[in-house]
Motif scaffolding. Sequence first.
Motif, PDB file in Angstrom:
ATOM      1  N   LEU A 176       0.818  -1.214   0.000  1.00 49.98           N
ATOM      2  CA  LEU A 176       0.000   0.000   0.000  1.00 49.98           C
ATOM      3  C   LEU A 176       0.850   1.262   0.000  1.00 49.98           C
ATOM      4  O   LEU A 176       1.793   1.386   0.775  1.00 49.98           O
ATOM      5  CB  LEU A 176      -0.928   0.022   1.223  1.00 49.98           C
ATOM      6  N   GLY A 177       0.491   2.209  -0.858  1.00 54.28           N
ATOM      7  CA  GLY A 177       1.192   3.475  -0.916  1.00 54.28           C
ATOM      8  C   GLY A 177       2.587   3.343  -1.486  1.00 54.28           C
ATOM      9  O   GLY A 177       2.927   2.350  -2.125  1.00 54.28           O
ATOM     10  N   GLY A 178       3.385   4.359  -1.230  1.00 57.34           N
ATOM     11  CA  GLY A 178       4.758   4.353  -1.716  1.00 57.34           C
ATOM     12  C   GLY A 178       5.719   4.531  -0.559  1.00 57.34           C
ATOM     13  O   GLY A 178       5.311   4.689   0.590  1.00 57.34           O
ATOM     14  N   GLU A 179       6.994   4.524  -0.862  1.00 61.21           N
ATOM     15  CA  GLU A 179       7.997   4.792   0.159  1.00 61.21           C
ATOM     16  C   GLU A 179       7.834   6.230   0.619  1.00 61.21           C
ATOM     17  O   GLU A 179       7.434   7.106  -0.157  1.00 61.21           O
ATOM     18  CB  GLU A 179       9.394   4.566  -0.398  1.00 61.21           C
ATOM     19  N   ARG A 180       8.162   6.482   1.883  1.00 59.31           N
ATOM     20  CA  ARG A 180       7.967   7.816   2.442  1.00 59.31           C
ATOM     21  C   ARG A 180       8.980   8.086   3.546  1.00 59.31           C
ATOM     22  O   ARG A 180       9.565   7.160   4.089  1.00 59.31           O
ATOM     23  CB  ARG A 180       6.545   7.960   2.958  1.00 59.31           C
ATOM     24  N   VAL A 181       9.137   9.362   3.851  1.00 65.09           N
ATOM     25  CA  VAL A 181      10.052   9.805   4.894  1.00 65.09           C
ATOM     26  C   VAL A 181       9.282  10.739   5.818  1.00 65.09           C
ATOM     27  O   VAL A 181       8.674  11.709   5.364  1.00 65.09           O
ATOM     28  CB  VAL A 181      11.269  10.559   4.293  1.00 65.09           C
ATOM     29  N   ASN A 182       9.290  10.442   7.118  1.00 64.81           N
ATOM     30  CA  ASN A 182       8.626  11.305   8.091  1.00 64.81           C
ATOM     31  C   ASN A 182       9.553  12.483   8.374  1.00 64.81           C
ATOM     32  O   ASN A 182      10.657  12.311   8.875  1.00 64.81           O
ATOM     33  CB  ASN A 182       8.316  10.525   9.374  1.00 64.81           C
ATOM     34  N   VAL A 183       9.094  13.687   8.066  1.00 69.40           N
ATOM     35  CA  VAL A 183       9.939  14.882   8.152  1.00 69.40           C
ATOM     36  C   VAL A 183      10.333  15.207   9.588  1.00 69.40           C
ATOM     37  O   VAL A 183      11.492  15.531   9.868  1.00 69.40           O
ATOM     38  CB  VAL A 183       9.230  16.092   7.490  1.00 69.40           C
ATOM     39  N   LEU A 184       9.395  15.102  10.522  1.00 71.47           N
ATOM     40  CA  LEU A 184       9.706  15.394  11.924  1.00 71.47           C
ATOM     41  C   LEU A 184      10.783  14.446  12.437  1.00 71.47           C
ATOM     42  O   LEU A 184      11.777  14.884  13.031  1.00 71.47           O
ATOM     43  CB  LEU A 184       8.448  15.287  12.787  1.00 71.47           C
ATOM     44  N   GLU A 185      10.609  13.162  12.212  1.00 74.39           N
ATOM     45  CA  GLU A 185      11.580  12.191  12.702  1.00 74.39           C
ATOM     46  C   GLU A 185      12.946  12.369  12.024  1.00 74.39           C
ATOM     47  O   GLU A 185      13.983  12.220  12.664  1.00 74.39           O
ATOM     48  CB  GLU A 185      11.036  10.780  12.508  1.00 74.39           C
ATOM     49  N   LEU A 186      12.941  12.701  10.737  1.00 81.03           N
ATOM     50  CA  LEU A 186      14.200  12.947  10.022  1.00 81.03           C
ATOM     51  C   LEU A 186      14.912  14.172  10.585  1.00 81.03           C
ATOM     52  O   LEU A 186      16.130  14.142  10.807  1.00 81.03           O
ATOM     53  CB  LEU A 186      13.932  13.122   8.529  1.00 81.03           C
ATOM     54  N   ASN A 187      14.182  15.234  10.847  1.00 80.50           N
ATOM     55  CA  ASN A 187      14.801  16.446  11.384  1.00 80.50           C
ATOM     56  C   ASN A 187      15.317  16.239  12.800  1.00 80.50           C
ATOM     57  O   ASN A 187      16.362  16.792  13.182  1.00 80.50           O
ATOM     58  CB  ASN A 187      13.822  17.628  11.316  1.00 80.50           C
ATOM     59  N   LEU A 188      14.638  15.424  13.589  1.00 76.45           N
ATOM     60  CA  LEU A 188      15.146  15.127  14.933  1.00 76.45           C
ATOM     61  C   LEU A 188      16.431  14.306  14.852  1.00 76.45           C
ATOM     62  O   LEU A 188      17.377  14.545  15.605  1.00 76.45           O
ATOM     63  CB  LEU A 188      14.079  14.379  15.752  1.00 76.45           C
ATOM     64  N   ALA A 189      16.471  13.353  13.929  1.00 79.88           N
ATOM     65  CA  ALA A 189      17.702  12.557  13.732  1.00 79.88           C
ATOM     66  C   ALA A 189      18.833  13.437  13.231  1.00 79.88           C
ATOM     67  O   ALA A 189      19.991  13.256  13.604  1.00 79.88           O
ATOM     68  CB  ALA A 189      17.426  11.417  12.766  1.00 79.88           C
ATOM     69  N   LEU A 190      18.503  14.407  12.402  1.00 75.97           N
ATOM     70  CA  LEU A 190      19.483  15.360  11.894  1.00 75.97           C
ATOM     71  C   LEU A 190      20.077  16.178  13.045  1.00 75.97           C
ATOM     72  O   LEU A 190      21.297  16.392  13.110  1.00 75.97           O
ATOM     73  CB  LEU A 190      18.809  16.271  10.867  1.00 75.97           C
ATOM     74  N   GLU A 191      19.215  16.602  13.941  1.00 73.24           N
ATOM     75  CA  GLU A 191      19.659  17.357  15.105  1.00 73.24           C
ATOM     76  C   GLU A 191      20.595  16.493  15.975  1.00 73.24           C
ATOM     77  O   GLU A 191      21.624  16.969  16.456  1.00 73.24           O
ATOM     78  CB  GLU A 191      18.440  17.794  15.920  1.00 73.24           C
ATOM     79  N   ASP A 192      20.243  15.220  16.145  1.00 72.65           N
ATOM     80  CA  ASP A 192      21.088  14.303  16.932  1.00 72.65           C
ATOM     81  C   ASP A 192      22.431  14.060  16.237  1.00 72.65           C
ATOM     82  O   ASP A 192      23.461  13.974  16.891  1.00 72.65           O
ATOM     83  CB  ASP A 192      20.375  12.965  17.151  1.00 72.65           C
ATOM     84  N   LEU A 193      22.413  13.951  14.908  1.00 68.42           N
ATOM     85  CA  LEU A 193      23.642  13.744  14.154  1.00 68.42           C
ATOM     86  C   LEU A 193      24.582  14.922  14.331  1.00 68.42           C
ATOM     87  O   LEU A 193      25.782  14.742  14.536  1.00 68.42           O
ATOM     88  CB  LEU A 193      23.322  13.548  12.666  1.00 68.42           C
ATOM     89  N   GLU A 194      24.034  16.113  14.281  1.00 71.06           N
ATOM     90  CA  GLU A 194      24.857  17.304  14.418  1.00 71.06           C
ATOM     91  C   GLU A 194      25.421  17.426  15.835  1.00 71.06           C
ATOM     92  O   GLU A 194      26.536  17.894  16.036  1.00 71.06           O
ATOM     93  CB  GLU A 194      24.040  18.554  14.067  1.00 71.06           C
ATOM     94  N   ALA A 195      24.635  16.981  16.838  1.00 71.54           N
ATOM     95  CA  ALA A 195      25.076  17.073  18.236  1.00 71.54           C
ATOM     96  C   ALA A 195      26.173  16.076  18.559  1.00 71.54           C
ATOM     97  O   ALA A 195      26.953  16.277  19.473  1.00 71.54           O
ATOM     98  CB  ALA A 195      23.889  16.860  19.159  1.00 71.54           C
ATOM     99  N   SER A 196      26.235  14.965  17.776  1.00 71.50           N
ATOM    100  CA  SER A 196      27.227  13.928  18.095  1.00 71.50           C
ATOM    101  C   SER A 196      28.593  14.226  17.504  1.00 71.50           C
ATOM    102  O   SER A 196      28.832  15.061  16.737  1.00 71.50           O
ATOM    103  CB  SER A 196      26.748  12.583  17.612  1.00 71.50           C
TER     104      SER A 196
END
Length: 196
Positions: A176-196
């Motif tokens: 069902l549907g297509g592949e997708r990316v959750n923007v909120l979760e991606l941006n939170l992971a981005l914030e964690d990546l930058e902090a590490s």
Amino acid sequence: MNLVGLLRQSWAGLRVLLLFTVILGVAYPLAVTGVAQVAFGDQADGSLVSHDGEVVGSSLIGQPFDGAEWFHPRPSAAGDGYDTLASGGSNLGPESTELLATVEERRAAVAEENGVDPADVPPDAVTASGSGLDPHISPAYARLQVARVAEARGLAAVAVADLVSEHTEGRILGVLGGERVNVLELNLALEDLEAS
């Protein structure tokens, strides 16, 4: 019909009303809520997303992210943008000149912001979802934003692209549907990546 018969029928009707009020107005909602909390606790509470001990949103509701350092969601037609009290699409049809003008305006803005050819801008970057609150974007739209986000944050584009790949969700039930990316979760992971 005499007064005694009327009172007897009224009392019977009142008892049925009270019984069904208790069953359907109290017991049934409590039972459904209890089952939902036990079986689907996270979803029953709104699929809330926490970061550093603070609730920052829901994985089911999109929210705006402004600035070059963030992945941007698809446009919203809900009220003044991501207004959960005014959820809905624009209701403009495919023949609407207003919709076509808006899409072309958005296409040019996304292309300029990300330094790409307007022909490379995916459809979800320029069209709002039916609810106006879709929390997901296509992997193509996420990949289109990688260079901008990496540059704005001073990160390697490869690391940001890997983050997009890690947060790409497959089709629901595999079909069902297509592949997708959750923007909120991606941006939170981005914030964690930058902090590490």
